[in-house]
Design a protein around this motif. Structure first.
Motif, mmCIF file in Angstrom:
data_model
loop_
_atom_site.group_PDB
_atom_site.id
_atom_site.type_symbol
_atom_site.label_atom_id
_atom_site.label_comp_id
_atom_site.label_asym_id
_atom_site.label_seq_id
_atom_site.Cartn_x
_atom_site.Cartn_y
_atom_site.Cartn_z
ATOM 1 N N GLU A 141 3.154 -2.794 -4.976
ATOM 2 C CA GLU A 141 3.409 -1.570 -5.746
ATOM 3 C C GLU A 141 3.491 -0.336 -4.842
ATOM 4 O O GLU A 141 4.296 0.557 -5.060
ATOM 5 C CB GLU A 141 2.246 -1.398 -6.729
ATOM 6 N N LEU A 142 2.636 -0.295 -3.827
ATOM 7 C CA LEU A 142 2.516 0.903 -2.996
ATOM 8 C C LEU A 142 3.397 0.858 -1.749
ATOM 9 O O LEU A 142 3.297 1.727 -0.894
ATOM 10 C CB LEU A 142 1.053 1.109 -2.599
ATOM 11 N N ARG A 143 4.249 -0.154 -1.632
ATOM 12 C CA ARG A 143 5.061 -0.334 -0.422
ATOM 13 C C ARG A 143 5.801 0.934 -0.001
ATOM 14 O O ARG A 143 5.862 1.256 1.166
ATOM 15 C CB ARG A 143 6.064 -1.466 -0.636
ATOM 16 N N ASN A 144 6.360 1.671 -0.957
ATOM 17 C CA ASN A 144 7.164 2.845 -0.617
ATOM 18 C C ASN A 144 6.444 4.169 -0.834
ATOM 19 O O ASN A 144 7.082 5.220 -0.843
ATOM 20 C CB ASN A 144 8.476 2.815 -1.417
ATOM 21 N N HIS A 145 5.138 4.116 -1.014
ATOM 22 C CA HIS A 145 4.371 5.357 -1.195
ATOM 23 C C HIS A 145 4.419 6.161 0.114
ATOM 24 O O HIS A 145 4.271 5.605 1.203
ATOM 25 C CB HIS A 145 2.920 5.029 -1.577
ATOM 26 N N PRO A 146 4.630 7.486 0.029
ATOM 27 C CA PRO A 146 4.754 8.299 1.257
ATOM 28 C C PRO A 146 3.499 8.310 2.137
ATOM 29 O O PRO A 146 3.600 8.567 3.330
ATOM 30 C CB PRO A 146 5.058 9.709 0.730
ATOM 31 N N LYS A 147 2.334 7.978 1.585
ATOM 32 C CA LYS A 147 1.103 7.983 2.389
ATOM 33 C C LYS A 147 0.807 6.613 3.015
ATOM 34 O O LYS A 147 -0.167 6.451 3.736
ATOM 35 C CB LYS A 147 -0.094 8.402 1.515
ATOM 36 N N VAL A 148 1.624 5.613 2.678
ATOM 37 C CA VAL A 148 1.389 4.257 3.179
ATOM 38 C C VAL A 148 2.333 3.978 4.345
ATOM 39 O O VAL A 148 3.550 4.102 4.222
ATOM 40 C CB VAL A 148 1.577 3.213 2.044
ATOM 41 N N HIS A 149 1.755 3.640 5.497
ATOM 42 C CA HIS A 149 2.521 3.393 6.721
ATOM 43 C C HIS A 149 2.300 1.947 7.162
ATOM 44 O O HIS A 149 1.164 1.565 7.450
ATOM 45 C CB HIS A 149 2.074 4.333 7.849
ATOM 46 N N PHE A 150 3.358 1.164 7.229
ATOM 47 C CA PHE A 150 3.240 -0.213 7.695
ATOM 48 C C PHE A 150 3.377 -0.235 9.220
ATOM 49 O O PHE A 150 4.287 0.367 9.769
ATOM 50 C CB PHE A 150 4.304 -1.098 7.040
ATOM 51 N N ILE A 151 2.450 -0.913 9.873
ATOM 52 C CA ILE A 151 2.422 -1.008 11.334
ATOM 53 C C ILE A 151 2.819 -2.433 11.722
ATOM 54 O O ILE A 151 2.266 -3.400 11.195
ATOM 55 C CB ILE A 151 0.998 -0.717 11.875
ATOM 56 N N GLU A 152 3.760 -2.545 12.640
ATOM 57 C CA GLU A 152 4.191 -3.866 13.106
ATOM 58 C C GLU A 152 3.203 -4.385 14.147
ATOM 59 O O GLU A 152 3.509 -4.474 15.327
ATOM 60 C CB GLU A 152 5.599 -3.781 13.708
ATOM 61 N N ALA A 153 2.014 -4.713 13.682
ATOM 62 C CA ALA A 153 0.969 -5.234 14.576
ATOM 63 C C ALA A 153 1.052 -6.762 14.605
ATOM 64 O O ALA A 153 1.639 -7.370 13.707
ATOM 65 C CB ALA A 153 -0.401 -4.786 14.072
ATOM 66 N N PRO A 154 0.449 -7.372 15.628
ATOM 67 C CA PRO A 154 0.416 -8.844 15.657
ATOM 68 C C PRO A 154 -0.332 -9.369 14.433
ATOM 69 O O PRO A 154 -1.279 -8.737 13.966
ATOM 70 C CB PRO A 154 -0.379 -9.168 16.933
ATOM 71 N N ILE A 155 0.097 -10.511 13.918
ATOM 72 C CA ILE A 155 -0.630 -11.141 12.808
ATOM 73 C C ILE A 155 -1.742 -11.979 13.408
ATOM 74 O O ILE A 155 -1.492 -12.885 14.214
ATOM 75 C CB ILE A 155 0.314 -11.999 11.940
ATOM 76 N N VAL A 156 -2.966 -11.640 13.059
ATOM 77 C CA VAL A 156 -4.133 -12.326 13.607
ATOM 78 C C VAL A 156 -4.910 -12.920 12.440
ATOM 79 O O VAL A 156 -5.396 -12.196 11.586
ATOM 80 C CB VAL A 156 -5.039 -11.350 14.394
ATOM 81 N N GLU A 157 -4.985 -14.231 12.400
ATOM 82 C CA GLU A 157 -5.690 -14.890 11.298
ATOM 83 C C GLU A 157 -6.966 -15.547 11.812
ATOM 84 O O GLU A 157 -7.103 -16.755 11.796
ATOM 85 C CB GLU A 157 -4.771 -15.918 10.625
ATOM 86 N N ILE A 158 -7.885 -14.716 12.286
ATOM 87 C CA ILE A 158 -9.209 -15.192 12.692
ATOM 88 C C ILE A 158 -10.178 -14.563 11.708
ATOM 89 O O ILE A 158 -10.062 -13.376 11.417
ATOM 90 C CB ILE A 158 -9.567 -14.722 14.121
ATOM 91 N N SER A 159 -11.117 -15.326 11.199
ATOM 92 C CA SER A 159 -12.070 -14.724 10.263
ATOM 93 C C SER A 159 -13.491 -14.858 10.773
ATOM 94 O O SER A 159 -13.854 -15.827 11.449
ATOM 95 C CB SER A 159 -11.948 -15.375 8.879
ATOM 96 N N SER A 160 -14.300 -13.869 10.426
ATOM 97 C CA SER A 160 -15.722 -13.902 10.783
ATOM 98 C C SER A 160 -16.406 -15.088 10.098
ATOM 99 O O SER A 160 -17.314 -15.695 10.664
ATOM 100 C CB SER A 160 -16.398 -12.595 10.373
ATOM 101 N N THR A 161 -15.966 -15.437 8.891
ATOM 102 C CA THR A 161 -16.536 -16.582 8.168
ATOM 103 C C THR A 161 -16.321 -17.859 8.977
ATOM 104 O O THR A 161 -17.250 -18.657 9.158
ATOM 105 C CB THR A 161 -15.872 -16.729 6.773
ATOM 106 N N PHE A 162 -15.088 -18.038 9.474
ATOM 107 C CA PHE A 162 -14.779 -19.221 10.288
ATOM 108 C C PHE A 162 -15.675 -19.257 11.533
ATOM 109 O O PHE A 162 -16.195 -20.307 11.909
ATOM 110 C CB PHE A 162 -13.299 -19.203 10.699
ATOM 111 N N ILE A 163 -15.871 -18.101 12.170
ATOM 112 C CA ILE A 163 -16.703 -18.040 13.379
ATOM 113 C C ILE A 163 -18.151 -18.399 13.049
ATOM 114 O O ILE A 163 -18.771 -19.206 13.749
ATOM 115 C CB ILE A 163 -16.599 -16.642 14.034
#
Length: 193
Positions: A141-163
């Motif tokens: 819903e908020l994809r095009n909201h002017p205050k929402v900025h998408f950053i092309e960061a690396p996708i990291v799927e590590i979780s503290s639960t898994f650790i």
């Protein structure tokens, strides 16, 4: 100064958190990233958390070599359970010259409309969103909201639960943690039971 607030229980902080925080510190228009250690997330059970002090100490150890990333215990002083809207109001009052934004994953943005006073947050603060592997992101819903900025960061799927589970099961998780954080966990025998 433009500050990005990266909230988390950091139980424990791991390299995934640092990869995201550092990427945003280096590639977004923010001056600093504050890793805000959450004493008690209203959506998590308190009994699974290490003591606040230990989690803050691990964030200190993890971030000491990153000048743009700072640990923050600001929520320790606020009544619990706390809500982000209250923390933002407190920070704005305490540091009126700073501009505060939130940092969150796409998965959190999907449920952002359930946050307390989310409209107030959006009205007054930017949101920097990093990618996660999740469904229905296109329909955000908020994809095009002017205050929402998408950053092309690396996708990291590590979780503290898994650790935590891996440590409990005697698995080697050293590559997933900053070395000083691993030493602190190992020395204090955390997550073994």
């Amino acid at each position: 100064m433009k500050i990005g607030l990266y909230f988390g229980t950091f139980n424990p902080i791991h390299i995934g958190h640092l990869i995201i925080a550092n990427h945003i510190a280096e590639h977004a228009d923010l001056d600093q990233i504050w890793m805000v250690v959450t004493p008690h997330n209203p959506f998590k059970k308190k009994d699974t958390l290490l003591d606040d002090y230990h989690r803050l100490q691990m964030v200190h150890l993890a971030t000491e070599d990153f000048p743009k990333i700072k640990p923050s215990d600001i929520e320790f002083k606020l009544s619990q359970p706390n809500y982000t809207v209250n923390t933002l109001a407190h920070l704005q009052e305490k540091f009126p010259k700073n501009e505060f934004s939130l940092i969150m994953g796409e998965d959190n943005l999907k449920s952002f409309h359930k946050w307390k006073n989310y409209e107030v947050i959006l009205q007054n603060h930017g949101i920097y969103v990093y990618p996660r592997i999740s469904k229905d992101v296109e329909n955000l819903e908020l994809r095009n909201h002017p205050k929402v900025h998408f950053i092309e960061a690396p996708i990291v799927e590590i979780s503290s639960t898994f650790i935590r589970e891996s440590i409990k099961n005697n698995k080697n998780v050293k590559p997933l943690l900053p070395s000083k954080v691993w030493e602190y966990i190992d020395h204090n025998n955390f997550y073994r039971k």
